[in-house]
Design a protein around this motif. Structure first.
Motif, PDB file in Angstrom:
ATOM      1  N   MET A 248     -21.697 -31.383  -4.715  1.00  0.00           N
ATOM      2  CA  MET A 248     -22.973 -31.926  -4.249  1.00  0.00           C
ATOM      3  C   MET A 248     -23.555 -32.842  -5.322  1.00  0.00           C
ATOM      4  N   THR A 249     -24.065 -33.991  -4.918  1.00  0.00           N
ATOM      5  CA  THR A 249     -24.554 -34.979  -5.877  1.00  0.00           C
ATOM      6  C   THR A 249     -25.973 -34.671  -6.351  1.00  0.00           C
ATOM      7  N   GLU A 250     -26.334 -35.264  -7.500  1.00  0.00           N
ATOM      8  CA  GLU A 250     -27.695 -35.097  -8.011  1.00  0.00           C
ATOM      9  C   GLU A 250     -28.709 -35.689  -7.033  1.00  0.00           C
ATOM     10  N   ARG A 251     -28.326 -36.768  -6.360  1.00  0.00           N
ATOM     11  CA  ARG A 251     -29.226 -37.393  -5.384  1.00  0.00           C
ATOM     12  C   ARG A 251     -29.579 -36.429  -4.263  1.00  0.00           C
ATOM     13  N   GLU A 252     -28.592 -35.673  -3.783  1.00  0.00           N
ATOM     14  CA  GLU A 252     -28.856 -34.698  -2.726  1.00  0.00           C
ATOM     15  C   GLU A 252     -29.776 -33.593  -3.223  1.00  0.00           C
ATOM     16  N   ILE A 253     -29.530 -33.109  -4.437  1.00  0.00           N
ATOM     17  CA  ILE A 253     -30.363 -32.038  -4.982  1.00  0.00           C
ATOM     18  C   ILE A 253     -31.796 -32.521  -5.161  1.00  0.00           C
ATOM     19  N   ARG A 254     -31.968 -33.754  -5.651  1.00  0.00           N
ATOM     20  CA  ARG A 254     -33.323 -34.320  -5.782  1.00  0.00           C
ATOM     21  C   ARG A 254     -34.016 -34.380  -4.423  1.00  0.00           C
ATOM     22  N   LYS A 255     -33.243 -34.676  -3.389  1.00  0.00           N
ATOM     23  CA  LYS A 255     -33.801 -34.743  -2.039  1.00  0.00           C
ATOM     24  C   LYS A 255     -34.355 -33.389  -1.607  1.00  0.00           C
ATOM     25  N   TYR A 256     -33.633 -32.306  -1.924  1.00  0.00           N
ATOM     26  CA  TYR A 256     -34.118 -30.977  -1.564  1.00  0.00           C
ATOM     27  C   TYR A 256     -35.372 -30.616  -2.354  1.00  0.00           C
ATOM     28  N   ILE A 257     -35.402 -30.981  -3.634  1.00  0.00           N
ATOM     29  CA  ILE A 257     -36.594 -30.720  -4.446  1.00  0.00           C
ATOM     30  C   ILE A 257     -37.792 -31.471  -3.873  1.00  0.00           C
ATOM     31  N   ASP A 258     -37.589 -32.726  -3.500  1.00  0.00           N
ATOM     32  CA  ASP A 258     -38.677 -33.529  -2.926  1.00  0.00           C
ATOM     33  C   ASP A 258     -39.161 -32.943  -1.608  1.00  0.00           C
ATOM     34  N   ARG A 259     -38.247 -32.459  -0.796  1.00  0.00           N
ATOM     35  CA  ARG A 259     -38.633 -31.852   0.485  1.00  0.00           C
ATOM     36  C   ARG A 259     -39.554 -30.661   0.266  1.00  0.00           C
ATOM     37  N   LEU A 260     -39.192 -29.821  -0.689  1.00  0.00           N
ATOM     38  CA  LEU A 260     -40.023 -28.656  -0.978  1.00  0.00           C
ATOM     39  C   LEU A 260     -41.400 -29.074  -1.467  1.00  0.00           C
ATOM     40  N   ASN A 261     -41.460 -30.038  -2.364  1.00  0.00           N
ATOM     41  CA  ASN A 261     -42.748 -30.481  -2.900  1.00  0.00           C
ATOM     42  C   ASN A 261     -43.602 -31.191  -1.858  1.00  0.00           C
ATOM     43  N   ASN A 262     -42.954 -31.824  -0.881  1.00  0.00           N
ATOM     44  CA  ASN A 262     -43.693 -32.541   0.168  1.00  0.00           C
ATOM     45  C   ASN A 262     -43.979 -31.682   1.397  1.00  0.00           C
ATOM     46  N   GLY A 263     -43.556 -30.418   1.367  1.00  0.00           N
ATOM     47  CA  GLY A 263     -43.803 -29.526   2.496  1.00  0.00           C
ATOM     48  C   GLY A 263     -43.018 -29.901   3.734  1.00  0.00           C
ATOM     49  N   LYS A 264     -41.826 -30.505   3.554  1.00  0.00           N
ATOM     50  CA  LYS A 264     -41.026 -30.955   4.696  1.00  0.00           C
ATOM     51  C   LYS A 264     -39.687 -30.219   4.788  1.00  0.00           C
ATOM     52  N   ALA A 265     -39.672 -28.963   4.327  1.00  0.00           N
ATOM     53  CA  ALA A 265     -38.400 -28.237   4.273  1.00  0.00           C
ATOM     54  C   ALA A 265     -38.358 -27.016   5.184  1.00  0.00           C
ATOM     55  N   SER A 266     -39.322 -26.877   6.094  1.00  0.00           N
ATOM     56  CA  SER A 266     -39.447 -25.647   6.859  1.00  0.00           C
ATOM     57  C   SER A 266     -38.250 -25.331   7.739  1.00  0.00           C
ATOM     58  N   GLU A 267     -37.506 -26.354   8.171  1.00  0.00           N
ATOM     59  CA  GLU A 267     -36.365 -26.114   9.050  1.00  0.00           C
ATOM     60  C   GLU A 267     -35.018 -26.241   8.331  1.00  0.00           C
ATOM     61  N   SER A 268     -35.039 -26.540   7.042  1.00  0.00           N
ATOM     62  CA  SER A 268     -33.768 -26.730   6.345  1.00  0.00           C
ATOM     63  C   SER A 268     -33.641 -25.926   5.063  1.00  0.00           C
ATOM     64  N   ILE A 269     -34.759 -25.461   4.486  1.00  0.00           N
ATOM     65  CA  ILE A 269     -34.713 -24.683   3.248  1.00  0.00           C
ATOM     66  C   ILE A 269     -35.585 -23.439   3.413  1.00  0.00           C
ATOM     67  N   PHE A 270     -34.965 -22.277   3.266  1.00  0.00           N
ATOM     68  CA  PHE A 270     -35.678 -21.011   3.422  1.00  0.00           C
ATOM     69  C   PHE A 270     -35.719 -20.313   2.066  1.00  0.00           C
ATOM     70  N   THR A 271     -36.917 -20.145   1.528  1.00  0.00           N
ATOM     71  CA  THR A 271     -37.076 -19.666   0.153  1.00  0.00           C
ATOM     72  C   THR A 271     -37.637 -18.251   0.088  1.00  0.00           C
ATOM     73  N   ARG A 272     -37.358 -17.609  -1.045  1.00  0.00           N
ATOM     74  CA  ARG A 272     -37.909 -16.283  -1.351  1.00  0.00           C
ATOM     75  C   ARG A 272     -38.094 -16.206  -2.852  1.00  0.00           C
ATOM     76  N   GLN A 273     -39.286 -15.822  -3.289  1.00  0.00           N
ATOM     77  CA  GLN A 273     -39.584 -15.767  -4.713  1.00  0.00           C
ATOM     78  C   GLN A 273     -38.826 -14.633  -5.388  1.00  0.00           C
ATOM     79  N   ILE A 274     -38.182 -14.928  -6.533  1.00  0.00           N
ATOM     80  CA  ILE A 274     -37.559 -13.869  -7.322  1.00  0.00           C
ATOM     81  C   ILE A 274     -38.233 -13.731  -8.688  1.00  0.00           C
ATOM     82  N   SER A 275     -39.050 -14.701  -9.057  1.00  0.00           N
ATOM     83  CA  SER A 275     -39.881 -14.606 -10.249  1.00  0.00           C
ATOM     84  C   SER A 275     -41.012 -15.615 -10.093  1.00  0.00           C
TER      85      SER A 275
END
Length: 228
Positions: A1-28
Motif C-alpha cells: 500500500m502506498t503512502e498516498r493511500e495511507i494519507r488518504k485514509y488519515i484525511d478521511r478520518l480528520n474530515n469525518g468522511k470515513a463512516s462507511e470505509s473505516i471502522f475504529t475502536r480506541q485502544i489508548s
C-alpha cells in the motif's frame, strides 16, 4: 500500500468522511485500531477468493487529530507519519505504549518489520531504523533492512492500553439490521433460482436463514450496549 493511500485514509478520518470505509475502536488515548475497506462492495465486483479488509492503527496528536498510521501486515508493519508531525515522538510513543502491546497480547510471538533504504530514501530509512532500535528491534540481516522484536524481549514498562468502544447510535444499529436482512433476501433469492435451474442450492437456503438471525443478534447487541 502506498503512502498516498495511507494519507488518504488519515484525511478521511480528520474530515469525518470515513463512516462507511473505516471502522475504529480506541485502544489508548492516542491510538485507534481500525478495519479499513479500500473499496465499497459492488454487484459488479470480480469474484476473488482472498478478499479481506486491512487492519490499521491510526495515531492521534494531543489535539485528537490523526497524524499517522501503522498498517498491520502480520509478518511486517508499514508505518507513515504526516511530514509536519515527524520527529515529535508520536510514532515511537504509539508503538511502545499501545500498538506493540496490543499485537503481543493477541498472541503474536514476534514482530518483524522491513525498512528499505532504496524505497524510502536515506533520511527516512535512518529515522525509521532509529525508531525500530529504540523499541528493541534487532537487525536480522547484514543489509539491516529486516528487523525483529520477540515478545519475550519487549519492554512492557510503558504499556498503556485503554480500550473504549465507540458510541453507536440507534439509527446506525437499525441501518445494520436492515443490511443484514437485505443480505438474507439476496441469498434466499439465489437459492430459489438454483433450486429451479439445477435442482440443488447446496444448502444455501439454510445459510440464508442463519444470516436472517443476525437481524435479531444485532438488536441483542444494541440492547447489551445500552446497558453499559
Amino acid at each position: 500500500m502506498t503512502e498516498r493511500e495511507i494519507r488518504k485514509y488519515i484525511d478521511r478520518l480528520n474530515n469525518g468522511k470515513a463512516s462507511e470505509s473505516i471502522f475504529t475502536r480506541q485502544i489508548s488515548e492516542n491510538v485507534d485500531v481500525a478495519k479499513v475497506w479500500k473499496k465499497q462492495p459492488k454487484m459488479t465486483d470480480d469474484i476473488i477468493g482472498n478478499f479481506s479488509s486491512y487492519r490499521f492503527f491510526f495515531i492521534k496528536n494531543e489535539f485528537s487529530k490523526y497524524v499517522g498510521a501503522v498498517l498491520d501486515m502480520e509478518d511486517d508493519l508499514h508505518w507513515y507519519v504526516n511530514p509536519k508531525s515527524r520527529k515529535k515522538g508520536y510514532l515511537t510513543t504509539a508503538l511502545k505504549e499501545s500498538i506493540l502491546p496490543y499485537l503481543f497480547y493477541d498472541e503474536r510471538k514476534s514482530q518483524r518489520i522491513t525498512i528499505e533504504k532504496n524505497a524510502i530514501g536515506e533520511k527516512n530509512y535512518l529515522n525509521s531504523k532509529g525508531v525500530a532500535l529504540k523499541l528493541g528491534f534487532k537487525a536480522i540481516n547484514e543489509m539491516e533492512t529486516e528487523f525483529e522484536l520477540k515478545q519475550i524481549d519487549f519492554n512492557w514498562d510503558n504499556e498503556n492500553l485503554e480500550e473504549i468502544n465507540p458510541v453507536t447510535s440507534p439509527e446506525r444499529f437499525e441501518e445494520l439490521r436492515k443490511r443484514a436482512f437485505y443480505a438474507y433476501k439476496i441469498l434466499y433469492k439465489i437459492s430459489d433460482e438454483l433450486l429451479m435451474t439445477v435442482s440443488d442450492d447446496h444448502e444455501l437456503k439454510e445459510v440464508a436463514d442463519e444470516v436472517r438471525q443476525y437481524t435479531h443478534k444485532i438488536a441483542d447487541l444494541e440492547w447489551a450496549n445500552k446497558k453499559r
